[in-house]
Design a protein around this motif. Structure first.
Motif, PDB file in Angstrom:
ATOM      1  N   GLN A   1      21.389 -25.166   3.124  1.00 26.08           N
ATOM      2  CA  GLN A   1      22.109 -25.354   1.810  1.00 26.08           C
ATOM      3  C   GLN A   1      21.271 -25.659   0.725  1.00 26.08           C
ATOM      4  OE1 GLN A   1      25.429 -25.208   2.194  1.00 26.08           O
ATOM      5  NE2 GLN A   1      26.493 -26.295   0.721  1.00 26.08           N
ATOM      6  N   CYS A   2      20.170 -26.205   1.192  1.00 25.18           N
ATOM      7  CA  CYS A   2      19.439 -26.639  -0.211  1.00 25.18           C
ATOM      8  C   CYS A   2      18.938 -25.223  -0.902  1.00 25.18           C
ATOM      9  CB  CYS A   2      18.126 -27.337   0.175  1.00 25.18           C
ATOM     10  SG  CYS A   2      18.430 -28.818   1.014  1.00 25.18           S
TER      11      CYS A   2
ATOM     12  N   LEU B   1      14.093 -24.953  -9.943  1.00 29.86           N
ATOM     13  CA  LEU B   1      14.545 -25.765 -11.207  1.00 29.86           C
ATOM     14  C   LEU B   1      15.950 -25.448 -11.462  1.00 29.86           C
ATOM     15  CD1 LEU B   1      11.336 -25.352 -13.380  1.00 29.86           C
ATOM     16  CD2 LEU B   1      11.619 -27.018 -12.168  1.00 29.86           C
ATOM     17  N   GLN B   2      16.827 -26.450 -11.356  1.00 37.87           N
ATOM     18  CA  GLN B   2      18.031 -26.202 -11.707  1.00 37.87           C
ATOM     19  C   GLN B   2      18.694 -27.492 -12.358  1.00 37.87           C
ATOM     20  OE1 GLN B   2      19.845 -23.417  -9.335  1.00 37.87           O
ATOM     21  NE2 GLN B   2      21.876 -24.190  -9.414  1.00 37.87           N
ATOM     22  N   MET B   3      19.254 -27.419 -13.627  1.00 41.18           N
ATOM     23  CA  MET B   3      19.928 -28.334 -14.310  1.00 41.18           C
ATOM     24  C   MET B   3      19.125 -29.714 -14.395  1.00 41.18           C
ATOM     25  SD  MET B   3      23.617 -28.586 -12.184  1.00 41.18           S
ATOM     26  CE  MET B   3      23.070 -29.044 -10.684  1.00 41.18           C
TER      27      MET B   3
ATOM     28  N   ARG C   1       9.850 -28.106   0.405  1.00 40.15           N
ATOM     29  CA  ARG C   1       9.187 -27.144  -0.534  1.00 40.15           C
ATOM     30  C   ARG C   1      10.016 -26.573  -1.471  1.00 40.15           C
ATOM     31  NH1 ARG C   1       8.791 -22.120  -0.368  1.00 40.15           N
ATOM     32  NH2 ARG C   1       9.384 -21.994   1.869  1.00 40.15           N
ATOM     33  N   TYR C   2      10.972 -25.854  -1.181  1.00 39.96           N
ATOM     34  CA  TYR C   2      12.034 -25.238  -2.211  1.00 39.96           C
ATOM     35  C   TYR C   2      12.501 -26.077  -3.000  1.00 39.96           C
ATOM     36  CZ  TYR C   2      15.595 -21.856  -3.722  1.00 39.96           C
ATOM     37  OH  TYR C   2      16.409 -21.079  -4.611  1.00 39.96           O
TER      38      TYR C   2
ATOM     39  N   ILE D   1      15.452 -29.431  -8.070  1.00 37.83           N
ATOM     40  CA  ILE D   1      16.726 -29.794  -7.479  1.00 37.83           C
ATOM     41  C   ILE D   1      16.481 -31.133  -6.417  1.00 37.83           C
ATOM     42  CG2 ILE D   1      17.713 -27.471  -7.533  1.00 37.83           C
ATOM     43  CD1 ILE D   1      17.095 -27.379  -4.521  1.00 37.83           C
ATOM     44  N   ILE D   2      15.191 -31.398  -6.276  1.00 40.80           N
ATOM     45  CA  ILE D   2      14.877 -32.614  -5.185  1.00 40.80           C
ATOM     46  C   ILE D   2      15.483 -33.884  -6.011  1.00 40.80           C
ATOM     47  CG2 ILE D   2      12.617 -33.103  -5.746  1.00 40.80           C
ATOM     48  CD1 ILE D   2      12.028 -33.313  -2.964  1.00 40.80           C
ATOM     49  N   VAL D   3      15.560 -33.936  -7.280  1.00 41.50           N
ATOM     50  CA  VAL D   3      15.928 -35.167  -7.954  1.00 41.50           C
ATOM     51  C   VAL D   3      17.480 -35.302  -8.058  1.00 41.50           C
ATOM     52  CG1 VAL D   3      14.011 -34.696  -9.746  1.00 41.50           C
ATOM     53  CG2 VAL D   3      16.310 -34.017 -10.252  1.00 41.50           C
TER      54      VAL D   3
END
Length: 594
Positions: free
Chosen positions: A415-416, A323-325, A317-318, A341-343
């Motif tokens: 860590q995620c 959103l980051q980079m 979910r997180y 960040i899941i990408v």
């Protein structure tokens, strides 16, 4: 705050598509365990754990348990006692216990998803009823008729709970050193005196009575582990007629201050001439206790699985929201200021590692329970014997691997979150702290490793391993000509062949130097776990492809299996290399400080 949603779709896939549970239950004589009944049990278990237990998880961590030193009574966190009352009212305590003692008589496998969901929702709360199941099993197999009549019914319906009292301040896994003693009272009961530590749910406010199963020595006991007997010691005295009397001479002396599971009462229990009743034969207590211990070890393995599942759900979910980079290959969400960040490949690595270990581990743990059901209820004696051997072989693997992977998965999930995972707001650090105990209690990973290699392989001549390998071999032969499965079948064959070679090498070396057992045991156990998981992932792909699930579900299973074979199964190479180095790769350390 972390949330939890019972993964009912994947639980049903494991039970019905892969393990064929409904057909197995009918074959074993559980005529009431129909698909309609099982679906209703799963749905209601999901509702109870999601809405009642999960919201209490941070409460228990924050408040902990409190001890009244004057009375020795323990108060549990707000809402815990009320949740237990709902648990009992719903009939969950006796779900898999025999109907003759008030249970619902369902297979042990049916209780496994419930246990997973409870531990994912609230591990600390789940510890209170955990050992009651083992106490029931011990009494069913070793108790006298009157003990079964008097103690089983309140344990089965949840009016009482049970504990397992082994560890003492000076001895942990080496039970041959225990000092607690039991002296005959002349009326068939015994006076039990000693101190036990790390006793889960040794005292609480859930029930009117708590039944302690205590290891102690009789006056004529031989030294070592051959001189240990098992005793029933209730908190409130109980006579042979079932009448409850005054408070027994047993009380909680203190509560341990722990790294995690704060909502679980971990007690120092003092027995000061407490009235107890012998269970089984004198000096044969370890046999009875291990009936309880094996049940607990499978249960603790499920704790690692449950915590991993909850951690992954929140990390997914997180990772979709944070959103980051930008993705290195170009923006995936150009309408946003940054990509989720899941990408990012490394985040996917962590999430997929958790997913592969959880979904494969679920099959491994559930199958161990199914083997236990077969061992108890199959019509054919030979099938019962083989299933019992396989269940015994799988128990240390399930306990050790699912808990070690639980630590790994909660770490990856935290860590995620980055720095947000380290603070209490999101609940991830609680999951990581709670997971750490699972590798320790009911036998550390090292103890499980010695049990697997030293006992199940060497002492028992690998009968369980041979039975399991026969299943793997039959599966590989069945699908040998299926080109679509070659990417899984070929490496599975290779690893099982190496597994047998490593087993033989460890056996040969142990004959020359017993220290070789300890030197190889951890790596042998982990190697075994990864190969077992490879088998279940191959089975999962076959089951998914042959099911009526949507194509996206089938594709997901195959993709996760590919990830497992490509990214996780190669860990076996390191474990094999470590085993090959032998005891020579472990230089001795000085016993005394310089």
């Amino acid at each position: 705050m972390s949330s939890y949603k019972a993964p009912l779709d994947d639980i049903r896939f494991a039970l019905f598509d892969v393990l064929g549970a409904e057909g197995q239950f009918q074959r074993l004589g559980f005529t009431d365990a129909t698909r309609d009944v099982l679906d209703a049990v799963l749905d209601e278990a999901g509702r109870f754990t999601e809405t009642v237990l999960a919201p209490l998880n941070p409460v228990g961590d924050r408040e902990g348990c409190t001890l009244d030193q004057a009375t020795g009574r323990v108060t549990t966190p707000a809402g815990f006692k009320q949740a237990y009352a709902q648990f009992v009212e719903g009939g969950w305590a006796g779900l898999t216990s025999p109907a003759e003692f008030g249970g619902q008589g369902l297979p042990q496998l049916v209780g496994v998803p419930l246990k997973e969901m409870i531990d994912a929702a609230n591990l600390a709360w789940g510890n209170f009823p955990l050992l009651s199941h083992g106490a029931v099993e011990a009494l069913l197999h070793h108790g006298e008729a009157w003990q079964q009549e008097v103690f089983l019914k309140p344990l089965v319906d949840g009016r009482w709970t049970g504990t397992m009292c082994l560890t003492e301040p000076h001895c942990g896994s080496d039970l041959g050193l225990l000092k607690t003693r039991a002296e005959p009272n002349g009326d068939g009961s015994y006076s039990v005196t000693g101190t036990k530590i790390f006793i889960t749910a040794g005292e609480h406010d859930f029930t009117d009575n708590i039944v302690h199963l205590v290891l102690a020595r009789l006056p004529d006991a031989p030294a070592g582990s051959r001189g240990i007997s098992l005793f029933l010691v209730p908190r409130e005295r109980v006579g042979r007629d079932g009448a409850t009397g005054a408070r027994n001479e047993v009380r909680c002396g203190s509560l341990e201050h722990k790294m995690g599971i704060h909502g679980s009462a971990t007690c120092v229990m003092n027995f000061d001439g407490a009235q107890g009743w012998l269970v089984g034969e004198p000096h044969k207590g370890l046999m009875a206790m291990f009936t309880m211990m094996n049940s607990a070890r499978l249960g603790v393995g499920l704790q690692g699985l449950g915590l991993s599942e909850r951690a992954l759900q929140n990390a997914l979910r997180y990772s979709r929201e944070r959103l980051q980079m930008r993705a290195l290959s170009g923006a995936k969400r150009p309408d946003k200021p940054a990509d989720p960040i899941i990408v990012h490949p490394d985040v996917r690595r962590m999430l997929l590692t958790c997913k592969a270990l959880i979904e494969g581990g679920r099959l491994m743990g559930y199958d161990a329970a199914l083997q236990g059901d077969i061992a108890e209820h199959a019509a054919d004696a030979g099938e019962r014997k083989q299933a019992d051997a396989i269940a015994g072989f799988l128990t240390p693997i399930v306990k050790a691997c699912l808990t070690e992977w639980g630590v790994e998965c909660t770490y990856h999930a935290l860590q995620c979150f980055g720095g947000h995972g380290y603070i209490a707001e999101h609940g991830m650090e609680q999951l990581a702290r709670d997971a750490r105990i699972t590798t320790l209690y009911e036998g550390t990973t090292g103890i499980q490793a010695l049990d697997l290699l030293g006992r199940k392989i060497l002492q028992m001549q690998g009968v369980g391993l041979k039975g399991f390998l026969a299943q793997v071999t039959a599966f590989c032969e069945e699908h040998a000509n299926d080109g679509a499965l070659a990417e899984f079948i070929d490496p599975l064959r290779e690893k099982t062949a190496q597994w047998q070679q490593l087993t033989q090498t460890a056996t040969d070396r142990a004959c020359e130097n017993p220290d070789e057992i300890g030197a190889a045991s951890y790596d042998y156990l982990m190697y075994s776990g990864y190969v077992v998981l490879a088998y279940w992932w191959a089975r999962a792909v076959v089951a998914a492809e042959g099911s009526s699930h949507p194509q996206v579900f089938k594709a997901d299973k195959r993709a996760t299996a590919r990830f497992y074979f490509a990214r996780i199964l190669p860990r076996t190479l390191a474990h094999a290399a470590a085993m090959e180095s032998g005891v020579a790769g472990l230089p001795e350390l000085p016993i005394e400080a310089a």
